[in-house]
Design an enzyme around this catalytic site. Structure first.
Site, mmCIF file in Angstrom:
data_model
loop_
_atom_site.group_PDB
_atom_site.id
_atom_site.type_symbol
_atom_site.label_atom_id
_atom_site.label_comp_id
_atom_site.label_asym_id
_atom_site.label_seq_id
_atom_site.Cartn_x
_atom_site.Cartn_y
_atom_site.Cartn_z
ATOM 1 N N LYS A 175 0.852 -1.192 0.000
ATOM 2 C CA LYS A 175 0.000 0.000 0.000
ATOM 3 C C LYS A 175 0.890 1.244 0.000
ATOM 4 O O LYS A 175 1.517 1.574 0.999
ATOM 5 C CB LYS A 175 -0.912 0.041 1.234
ATOM 6 N N GLU A 248 9.901 1.359 10.608
ATOM 7 C CA GLU A 248 10.973 2.316 10.277
ATOM 8 C C GLU A 248 10.348 3.697 10.351
ATOM 9 O O GLU A 248 9.548 4.060 9.487
ATOM 10 C CB GLU A 248 11.521 2.044 8.871
ATOM 11 N N CYS A 282 14.552 10.130 5.697
ATOM 12 C CA CYS A 282 14.545 9.823 7.128
ATOM 13 C C CYS A 282 15.941 9.925 7.715
ATOM 14 O O CYS A 282 16.115 10.356 8.845
ATOM 15 C CB CYS A 282 13.956 8.442 7.379
ATOM 16 N N GLU A 379 11.254 16.857 13.996
ATOM 17 C CA GLU A 379 11.743 16.423 12.685
ATOM 18 C C GLU A 379 11.149 17.331 11.619
ATOM 19 O O GLU A 379 9.936 17.367 11.433
ATOM 20 C CB GLU A 379 11.303 14.980 12.423
HETATM 21 P P1 NDP Z 1 2.755 8.630 7.420
HETATM 22 O O1 NDP Z 1 3.016 7.912 8.684
HETATM 23 O O2 NDP Z 1 1.750 9.689 7.393
HETATM 24 O O3 NDP Z 1 2.347 7.619 6.264
HETATM 25 C C1 NDP Z 1 3.112 6.480 5.928
HETATM 26 C C2 NDP Z 1 2.218 5.430 5.320
HETATM 27 O O4 NDP Z 1 1.324 4.945 6.326
HETATM 28 C C3 NDP Z 1 1.329 5.933 4.190
HETATM 29 O O5 NDP Z 1 1.225 4.911 3.221
HETATM 30 C C4 NDP Z 1 0.015 6.166 4.898
HETATM 31 O O6 NDP Z 1 -1.091 6.116 4.046
HETATM 32 C C5 NDP Z 1 -0.009 4.998 5.857
HETATM 33 N N1 NDP Z 1 -0.926 5.129 6.990
HETATM 34 C C6 NDP Z 1 -1.568 6.233 7.445
HETATM 35 N N2 NDP Z 1 -2.278 5.932 8.544
HETATM 36 C C7 NDP Z 1 -2.108 4.624 8.798
HETATM 37 C C8 NDP Z 1 -2.553 3.712 9.800
HETATM 38 N N3 NDP Z 1 -3.358 4.118 10.802
HETATM 39 N N4 NDP Z 1 -2.149 2.435 9.747
HETATM 40 C C9 NDP Z 1 -1.325 2.013 8.768
HETATM 41 N N5 NDP Z 1 -0.858 2.818 7.790
HETATM 42 C C10 NDP Z 1 -1.232 4.111 7.806
HETATM 43 O O7 NDP Z 1 4.193 9.156 6.979
HETATM 44 P P2 NDP Z 1 4.549 10.023 5.733
HETATM 45 O O8 NDP Z 1 4.069 9.362 4.487
HETATM 46 O O9 NDP Z 1 4.124 11.422 6.000
HETATM 47 O O10 NDP Z 1 6.152 9.921 5.706
HETATM 48 C C11 NDP Z 1 6.982 10.804 6.383
HETATM 49 C C12 NDP Z 1 7.495 10.162 7.633
HETATM 50 O O11 NDP Z 1 8.099 8.902 7.326
HETATM 51 C C13 NDP Z 1 8.595 10.970 8.268
HETATM 52 O O12 NDP Z 1 8.357 11.087 9.654
HETATM 53 C C14 NDP Z 1 9.859 10.159 8.064
HETATM 54 O O13 NDP Z 1 10.844 10.288 9.027
HETATM 55 C C15 NDP Z 1 9.340 8.773 7.997
HETATM 56 N N6 NDP Z 1 10.246 7.956 7.209
HETATM 57 C C16 NDP Z 1 11.001 7.026 7.850
HETATM 58 C C17 NDP Z 1 11.926 6.289 7.156
HETATM 59 C C18 NDP Z 1 12.756 5.239 7.828
HETATM 60 O O14 NDP Z 1 13.302 4.389 7.134
HETATM 61 N N7 NDP Z 1 12.881 5.222 9.132
HETATM 62 C C19 NDP Z 1 12.139 6.504 5.735
HETATM 63 C C20 NDP Z 1 11.271 7.509 5.158
HETATM 64 C C21 NDP Z 1 10.349 8.196 5.884
HETATM 65 P P3 NDP Z 1 -1.837 7.460 3.573
HETATM 66 O O15 NDP Z 1 -0.866 8.165 2.691
HETATM 67 O O16 NDP Z 1 -3.005 6.942 2.822
HETATM 68 O O17 NDP Z 1 -2.184 8.238 4.800
#
Ligand code: NDP
Length: 476
Positions: A175, A248, A282, A379
């Site tokens: 997803k 992650e 990240c 962040e």
């Molecule tokens: P989000 O947590 O908003 O979204 C990540 C994914 O989770 C999306 O596909 C989102 O879908 C989905 N999602 C949303 N709500 C839920 C839920 N309740 N249960 C399961 N999945 C859900 O993060 P961002 O997309 O805004 O990404 C940015 C963040 O990701 C930053 O904080 C960054 O640090 C972190 N990140 C971490 C990395 C790592 O390797 N540690 C690498 C890259 C980013 P939808 O878009 O439909 O809401």
């Protein structure tokens, strides 16, 4: 904003090996000009149930496919991706905003990681081989893996999940983020005929799909990359069924720069360590601690280097940085800049968004804000960087280790031993000396504290898609 999609209107989900359209759709916007570029399928609850059931059915046969054949299929997937680098790259640029060459490299990187992952092996340990008993511990697949990805690297994030999960014998339901679903949907279409039906599923949605998927009773493991806040929700959703999780999450990575570095080359390295992908990484440097002896010189050099950078339309040759990827993140970053302004912090460069369409925020350097300010503690995930002065190693180690995150960190010095001594004192999943963000398919990375649970990549990352099973045979 334009009202006719310009990139793709008919991408389909991949469920049970077949093309599935949504009963409704959601809009995907180009962050460069805010134009509507596509409608993506909105997966219903019923369609998700069907997708998970198909993936569960496929999991039984996929687990029995010989390891060598699964390896071969990973190579076939890589070949298909390599043949479509330009097409997938164009989708990444259109939906995410990164420059075309960088997007193409991201897609090619997914093919590379699939091939390298295919070379990994799963261990089998003989615990006892005696006249009385044979005891062997092996690694078995978990079943159906939900792979949930964020918007910063729609293809790159799959590198850490797809190959290892499939190689270990699981089927996968992907997803993508609702901001960047197009390249992943197209990937599903391209790989539909490579893998048996149900082995790779791709669903998209803009509402509760992530929560439905991560809490679905038919899912055996959630491999999640995203924010710490959503990671907590995933963990809570997994509790009732004890679903396995790898998280992650966010980071606030410190870089510590010692006074003996070569300032001009350090400025360039530091710039890209913080601002690659417009700061939306990240493991990017999120705060820089610079020794007082070189603080003025290095910060000036950094501002001078920033002035040479071309930010703009990512499809134009020569553009080095694109926009922020979506309105939500754009507003988050602008809010942090506004907070800096309210608190009276000084900008060495940037600080004012350009009056143009698109989610553009100029590279912004904040001059020595207080340690407790929001721009240091939170962040930013965007092109704004706090530069902080230090003159005592114990003090800087304490400041670097403060806070809830512990993803990555780096130490920079002409004396690698001195840097290593500091590196060993830092709380982070990965600490680099004199480089940063060097990740390979052979090396595990992950977050400590609230930056995550578990690791991705490498041998340890592969093991996270398996469980240990011991089989004992009584002899005689
Ligand atoms: P989000 O947590 O908003 O979204 C990540 C994914 O989770 C999306 O596909 C989102 O879908 C989905 N999602 C949303 N709500 C839920 C839920 N309740 N249960 C399961 N999945 C859900 O993060 P961002 O997309 O805004 O990404 C940015 C963040 O990701 C930053 O904080 C960054 O640090 C972190 N990140 C971490 C990395 C790592 O390797 N540690 C690498 C890259 C980013 P939808 O878009 O439909 O809401």
């Amino acid at each position: 904003m334009s009202h006719s999609p310009t990139v793709a209107t008919n991408l389909t989900m991949t469920i049970g090996g077949a093309a599935v359209s949504g009963r409704s759709s959601f809009e995907v916007v180009n962050p460069t000009d805010e134009a509507l570029i596509a409608y993506a399928p909105e997966c219903t609850r019923e369609q998700l149930d069907h997708a998970v059931l198909a993936a569960r059915t496929a999991a039984r046969t996929w687990a029995a496919v010989p390891f060598a054949q699964r390896r071969r299929l990973l190579h076939e997937m890589a070949d298909v991706i390599d043949a479509h680098v330009d097409e997938l790259g164009r989708l990444v640029t259109a939906e995410q905003g990164k420059p075309s060459a960088v997007a193409a490299a991201e897609v090619a990187g997914l093919a590379y990681w699939l091939r390298e992952t295919a070379a990994l092996t799963l261990p089998e340990t003989v615990n006892e081989d005696s006249g009385e008993r044979l005891s062997v511990t092996r690694r078995v697949p978990l079943g159906v893996v939900a792979a949930i990805t964020p918007w910063n690297y729609p293809m790159g994030q799959l590198s850490f999940k797809l190959g290892p999960a499939l190689l270990a014998g699981n089927t996968v339901v992907v997803k993508p983020s609702a901001f960047t679903p197009l390249s992943t949907l197209r990937l599903g279409e391209l790989l539909r005929d490579v893998l048996p039906a149900g082995v790779l599923t791709v669903v998209s949605g803009s509402g509760d799909l992530g929560a439905w998927l991560s809490g679905h009773p038919g899912i055996d493991k959630v491999s999640f990359t995203g924010s710490t806040a959503t990671g907590r929700a995933v963990m809570a959703g997994a509790a009732p069924t004890l679903t396995r999780i790898t998280l992650e999450l966010g980071g606030n990575d410190p870089a510590i720069v010692l006074p003996d570095v070569d300032v001009p080359s350090m400025a360039e390295k530091l710039f890209w360590a913080a601002f690659s992908n417009t700061g939306q990484i990240c493991l990017a440097v999120k705060r820089v601690y610079i020794h007082a002896d070189i603080y003025d010189e290095l910060t000036r050099s950094l501002a001078d280097y920033a002035a040479t950078i071309r930010m703009g339309d990512p499809t134009q040759e020569g553009t080095q940085l694109g926009p922020i990827s979506n309105r939500r993140q754009y507003e988050t970053v602008l809010d942090l800049i506004e907070d800096c302004r309210r608190q009276g912090h000084t900008f060495l460069t940037g600080g004012t968004p350009a009056p143009r369409p698109g989610f553009f925020v100029p590279v912004t350097l904040v001059d020595n804000p207080p340690e407790e300010s929001r721009i240091v503690r939170e962040e930013q995930f965007g092109p704004v960087l706090p530069l902080l002065r230090f003159d005592d190693v114990d003090d800087v180690v304490a400041r670097a280790n403060a806070g809830e995150y512990a993803l990555g960190a780096s130490v920079w010095s002409a004396d690698p031993d001195a840097a290593l001594a500091i590196a060993r004192r830092l709380d982070a999943g990965t600490v680099w000396v004199n480089e940063i963000m060097h990740l390979t398919p052979q090396v595990a990375f992950g977050g400590r504290k609230q930056s995550g649970i578990g690791v991705e990549s490498g041998h340890e990352g592969l093991l996270e898609f398996t469980e240990a099973q011991t089989i004992t045979v009584r002899r005689g």
